[in-house]
Design a protein around this motif. Structure first.
Motif, PDB file in Angstrom:
ATOM      1  N   VAL A 277       0.846  -1.199   0.000  1.00  0.00           N
ATOM      2  CA  VAL A 277       0.000   0.000   0.000  1.00  0.00           C
ATOM      3  C   VAL A 277       0.882   1.250   0.000  1.00  0.00           C
ATOM      4  N   SER A 278       1.924   1.260   0.830  1.00  0.00           N
ATOM      5  CA  SER A 278       2.820   2.432   0.853  1.00  0.00           C
ATOM      6  C   SER A 278       3.426   2.665  -0.517  1.00  0.00           C
ATOM      7  N   THR A 279       3.913   1.590  -1.130  1.00  0.00           N
ATOM      8  CA  THR A 279       4.528   1.721  -2.454  1.00  0.00           C
ATOM      9  C   THR A 279       3.506   2.193  -3.482  1.00  0.00           C
ATOM     10  N   GLY A 280       2.289   1.652  -3.397  1.00  0.00           N
ATOM     11  CA  GLY A 280       1.225   2.060  -4.320  1.00  0.00           C
ATOM     12  C   GLY A 280       0.916   3.540  -4.186  1.00  0.00           C
ATOM     13  N   LEU A 281       0.858   4.008  -2.940  1.00  0.00           N
ATOM     14  CA  LEU A 281       0.590   5.439  -2.728  1.00  0.00           C
ATOM     15  C   LEU A 281       1.740   6.280  -3.281  1.00  0.00           C
ATOM     16  N   ASP A 282       2.964   5.790  -3.106  1.00  0.00           N
ATOM     17  CA  ASP A 282       4.122   6.487  -3.691  1.00  0.00           C
ATOM     18  C   ASP A 282       3.983   6.614  -5.196  1.00  0.00           C
ATOM     19  N   ARG A 283       3.535   5.509  -5.817  1.00  0.00           N
ATOM     20  CA  ARG A 283       3.395   5.537  -7.280  1.00  0.00           C
ATOM     21  C   ARG A 283       2.380   6.584  -7.700  1.00  0.00           C
ATOM     22  N   LEU A 284       1.276   6.641  -6.973  1.00  0.00           N
ATOM     23  CA  LEU A 284       0.267   7.659  -7.291  1.00  0.00           C
ATOM     24  C   LEU A 284       0.845   9.059  -7.096  1.00  0.00           C
ATOM     25  N   ALA A 285       1.585   9.227  -6.000  1.00  0.00           N
ATOM     26  CA  ALA A 285       2.162  10.556  -5.713  1.00  0.00           C
ATOM     27  C   ALA A 285       3.142  10.954  -6.802  1.00  0.00           C
ATOM     28  N   THR A 286       3.923   9.978  -7.284  1.00  0.00           N
ATOM     29  CA  THR A 286       4.870  10.263  -8.365  1.00  0.00           C
ATOM     30  C   THR A 286       4.133  10.760  -9.606  1.00  0.00           C
ATOM     31  N   ASP A 287       2.905  10.256  -9.778  1.00  0.00           N
ATOM     32  CA  ASP A 287       2.095  10.721 -10.915  1.00  0.00           C
ATOM     33  C   ASP A 287       1.421  12.058 -10.626  1.00  0.00           C
ATOM     34  N   GLY A 288       1.763  12.667  -9.513  1.00  0.00           N
ATOM     35  CA  GLY A 288       1.221  13.992  -9.210  1.00  0.00           C
ATOM     36  C   GLY A 288      -0.113  13.971  -8.479  1.00  0.00           C
ATOM     37  N   VAL A 289      -0.510  12.795  -7.975  1.00  0.00           N
ATOM     38  CA  VAL A 289      -1.794  12.707  -7.271  1.00  0.00           C
ATOM     39  C   VAL A 289      -1.612  13.131  -5.815  1.00  0.00           C
ATOM     40  N   ASP A 290      -2.587  13.875  -5.296  1.00  0.00           N
ATOM     41  CA  ASP A 290      -2.588  14.200  -3.871  1.00  0.00           C
ATOM     42  C   ASP A 290      -3.135  12.970  -3.132  1.00  0.00           C
ATOM     43  N   THR A 291      -2.223  12.197  -2.567  1.00  0.00           N
ATOM     44  CA  THR A 291      -2.639  10.885  -2.048  1.00  0.00           C
ATOM     45  C   THR A 291      -3.288  10.962  -0.661  1.00  0.00           C
ATOM     46  N   GLU A 292      -3.337  12.142  -0.073  1.00  0.00           N
ATOM     47  CA  GLU A 292      -3.977  12.238   1.249  1.00  0.00           C
ATOM     48  C   GLU A 292      -5.449  11.855   1.153  1.00  0.00           C
ATOM     49  N   ARG A 293      -6.037  12.072  -0.028  1.00  0.00           N
ATOM     50  CA  ARG A 293      -7.467  11.785  -0.178  1.00  0.00           C
ATOM     51  C   ARG A 293      -7.714  10.524  -1.012  1.00  0.00           C
ATOM     52  N   THR A 294      -6.649   9.792  -1.288  1.00  0.00           N
ATOM     53  CA  THR A 294      -6.818   8.555  -2.062  1.00  0.00           C
ATOM     54  C   THR A 294      -7.608   7.537  -1.242  1.00  0.00           C
ATOM     55  N   ARG A 295      -8.557   6.891  -1.893  1.00  0.00           N
ATOM     56  CA  ARG A 295      -9.327   5.855  -1.210  1.00  0.00           C
ATOM     57  C   ARG A 295      -8.604   4.516  -1.371  1.00  0.00           C
ATOM     58  N   LEU A 296      -8.427   3.802  -0.260  1.00  0.00           N
ATOM     59  CA  LEU A 296      -7.851   2.456  -0.333  1.00  0.00           C
ATOM     60  C   LEU A 296      -8.992   1.484  -0.593  1.00  0.00           C
ATOM     61  N   VAL A 297      -8.950   0.852  -1.749  1.00  0.00           N
ATOM     62  CA  VAL A 297     -10.023  -0.074  -2.116  1.00  0.00           C
ATOM     63  C   VAL A 297      -9.459  -1.489  -2.072  1.00  0.00           C
ATOM     64  N   TYR A 298      -9.779  -2.180  -1.009  1.00  0.00           N
ATOM     65  CA  TYR A 298      -9.281  -3.556  -0.840  1.00  0.00           C
ATOM     66  C   TYR A 298     -10.188  -4.489  -1.636  1.00  0.00           C
ATOM     67  N   VAL A 299      -9.554  -5.422  -2.350  1.00  0.00           N
ATOM     68  CA  VAL A 299     -10.329  -6.310  -3.225  1.00  0.00           C
ATOM     69  C   VAL A 299     -10.049  -7.765  -2.898  1.00  0.00           C
ATOM     70  N   THR A 300     -11.107  -8.533  -2.961  1.00  0.00           N
ATOM     71  CA  THR A 300     -10.931  -9.983  -2.868  1.00  0.00           C
ATOM     72  C   THR A 300     -11.888 -10.657  -3.835  1.00  0.00           C
ATOM     73  N   HIS A 301     -11.760 -11.979  -3.931  1.00  0.00           N
ATOM     74  CA  HIS A 301     -12.606 -12.769  -4.817  1.00  0.00           C
ATOM     75  C   HIS A 301     -14.010 -12.814  -4.249  1.00  0.00           C
ATOM     76  N   SER A 302     -14.996 -12.492  -5.059  1.00  0.00           N
ATOM     77  CA  SER A 302     -16.374 -12.668  -4.597  1.00  0.00           C
ATOM     78  C   SER A 302     -16.674 -14.155  -4.489  1.00  0.00           C
ATOM     79  N   ILE A 303     -17.524 -14.496  -3.564  1.00  0.00           N
ATOM     80  CA  ILE A 303     -18.012 -15.873  -3.442  1.00  0.00           C
ATOM     81  C   ILE A 303     -19.530 -15.793  -3.230  1.00  0.00           C
ATOM     82  N   PRO A 304     -20.246 -16.889  -3.460  1.00  0.00           N
ATOM     83  CA  PRO A 304     -21.688 -16.837  -3.222  1.00  0.00           C
ATOM     84  C   PRO A 304     -21.969 -16.477  -1.756  1.00  0.00           C
ATOM     85  N   ALA A 305     -23.055 -15.717  -1.555  1.00  0.00           N
ATOM     86  CA  ALA A 305     -23.412 -15.298  -0.190  1.00  0.00           C
ATOM     87  C   ALA A 305     -23.576 -16.518   0.717  1.00  0.00           C
TER      88      ALA A 305
END
Ligand SMILES: CC1=C(CCC(=O)O)c2cc3nc(cc4[nH]c(cc5[nH]c(cc1n2)c(C)c5CCC(=O)O)c(CCC(=O)O)c4C)C(CCC(=O)O)=C3C
Ligand SMILES: [Fe+2]
Length: 477
Positions: A277-305
């Motif tokens: 996550v830290s590295t990912g935020l760095d990458r966004l910041a390098t692209d000029g993004v203000d990462t203070e407001r970046t949303r962390l979207v955690y993803v996993t495999h959906s499974i049936p309810a």
């Protein structure tokens, strides 16, 4: 009787150092199929087995083995257990008693200890990495998908759609190469810790198949096997299904297979995710993004309810485990970077009939809703997976990335744990922990704050197979 129902011949116990000089390196029977290698210049100086090359048992009186196997006794075929050396009938203390105190234990002999020891992972004499498997060339794709969906009623249309994901990448999933890398990294970590236990590899759905590998493990003279799966969470798909396949694959072998506990909430996996996550935020910041407001979207495999609910019977469940991991990663990243990050948990790779409820929201829908709320950037964190396999490179890097682009959302996908050193060290710690427990010790069980320590052996109703509840599975009590 052994656990597989066979009777072991009684082992001959050397109660007295034999007067006659035996071979410098001899073989003795340990149990029905396993031999003991005697190590020492003279058998009379070293009157008990140094190491059973099948079980990896070492004799504590020997130099290097002593260092490595300080707390481990040899395998006792009579009790079928690993016994503390001091209690073992071959141990100098026991022998001394047996011969009325007249016995002097032999001098440690280490010059012949060319065999490597597996002591720390005793009682396991082999490790198997158990993974999903994936195609390696276009001709593999359809047979692989048939294997995956056998007996599950996934319609052909869905298979064709999924097949396209693979063809887009030349018909080759990256998952097998990632397993090869993972094994190499585990090997390096084993070697660094003096663990010589061989590491094998078997997949549920593609070559090398679990059954083939397990038969080879047996043919190589091993009996107790420790499984490390590439799946980190509880649920039928991520836990029991692996154990069912292990059950099927061990049929016709004398192997006893245990596994490490589910490990997503182990500090090693979490540390890798925090770095990602830290590295990912760095990458966004390098692209000029203000990462203070970046949303962390955690993803996993959906499974049936329904599968998700079933995972809550004996554990806190699939979703709860992800939420705990997500909360801890976010907490650590926020503390490290001095910003309070907001986080969501979303799902990818839904399949199944449209009317059947699966875990939601879908990652693409969620990105749309974030854009609708005026959020400008998202870091996608695939905590549900340990490597960049097809779900990651297609469903996230291709599909979700396209969605983000359409929405004008700044978007980076964080790395999976892969072979992050903390993750690798964590897996080896978990293997050692499991081995300690198998020896009857109470090893330290590391877990993140708020986490649940997964069972080594699941209760029978854990992560039920809803289609076939009676299907047998391994690592279960
Ligand atoms: C929880 C979970 C994990 C994570 C835990 C783990 O890692 O095991 C996972 C991993 C993976 N899933 C994978 C591939 C597939 N999964 C499918 C189908 C399904 N997965 C499910 C769940 C999971 N899957 C479910 C509930 C289904 C529906 C059918 C069923 O009830 O079983 C299908 C069939 C077609 C389709 O329906 O999409 C395919 C091809 C690959 C290999 C990728 C590669 O090749 O690189 C990997 C690592
Ligand atoms: Fe899957």
């Amino acid at each position: 009787m052994t656990s597989d129902g066979r009777t072991r011949p009684r082992r001959r116990i050397v109660r007295n150092p034999p007067a006659a000089v035996g071979p410098a390196r001899g073989i003795d029977r340990c149990c029905s199929s396993q031999n003991l290698t005697w190590i020492g210049t003279r058998r009379d100086r070293n009157p008990y087995p140094a190491r059973c090359w099948s079980h990896g048992a070492t004799d504590r009186s020997l130099g290097r083995a002593h260092k490595i196997a300080a707390s481990v006794g040899p395998y006792c075929p009579e009790s079928g257990r690993w016994v503390p050396l001091a209690q073992h009938s071959c141990h100098p203390a026991a022998l001394r008693q047996a011969v009325g105190g007249g016995f002097r234990p032999p001098e440690p002999v280490c010059e012949d200890l060319s065999v490597t020891t597996t002591a720390q992972l005793d009682p396991y004499d082999a490790v198997i990495l158990v993974s999903f498997g994936g195609p390696e060339k276009p001709e593999d794709v359809v047979p692989f998908l048939r294997n995956v969906t056998r007996g599950r009623g996934i319609p052909d249309e869905r298979l064709e759609v999924v097949g396209e994901h693979y063809y887009r990448f030349g018909g080759r999933s990256p998952i097998n190469d990632q397993c090869r890398e993972l094994i190499a990294a585990l090997r390096t970590e084993f070697d660094a810790r003096g663990i010589a236990t061989p590491i094998y590899w078997g997949n549920r759905n593609w070559d090398p198949y679990l059954a083939d590998t397990l038969h080879r493990i047996g043919a190589d003279g091993h009996r107790r096997v420790l499984a490390i799966t590439t799946s980190a969470y509880p649920s039928y798909s991520s836990c029991r299904q692996y154990r069912e396949n292990l059950f099927d694959a061990t049929r016709g072998t004398a192997l006893q297979v245990d596994r490490i506990r589910q490990y997503a909430d182990h500090p090693g996996f979490v540390a890798a995710s925090v770095d990602a996550v830290s590295t990912g935020l760095d990458r966004l910041a390098t692209d000029g993004v203000d990462t203070e407001r970046t949303r962390l979207v955690y993803v996993t495999h959906s499974i049936p309810a329904a599968m998700s609910e079933a995972s809550q019977r004996a554990t806190r469940g699939y979703v709860s485990w992800h939420r705990t991991v997500m909360a801890e990663v976010t907490r650590q990243v926020s503390a490290r970077l001095g910003t309070d990050y907001q986080a969501d948990l979303v799902y990818c790779s839904r399949s199944g009939a449209p009317g059947q409820p699966w875990l939601e929201p879908d990652v693409n829908d969620h990105l749309k809703s974030l854009a609708g709320q005026g959020i400008g950037s998202a870091l996608l964190v695939p905590i549900g997976f340990i490597s960049d396999h097809m779900e990651v490179i297609y469903d996230l890097d291709t599909e979700a990335a396209e969605t983000a682009e359409e929405l004008g959302l700044d978007f980076v996908r964080a790395d999976t744990a892969g072979v992050h050193p903390a993750f690798i060290r964590g897996l080896v710690d978990l293997a050692l922990e499991r081995a300690g427990a198998a020896r009857g010790q109470r090893p330290d069980q590391s877990v993140i704050a708020g986490g649940e320590i997964g069972a080594y052996e699941c209760p029978a109703d854990c992560c039920l197979n809803l289609r076939d509840p009676d299907r047998p599975a391994l690592c279960q009590r």
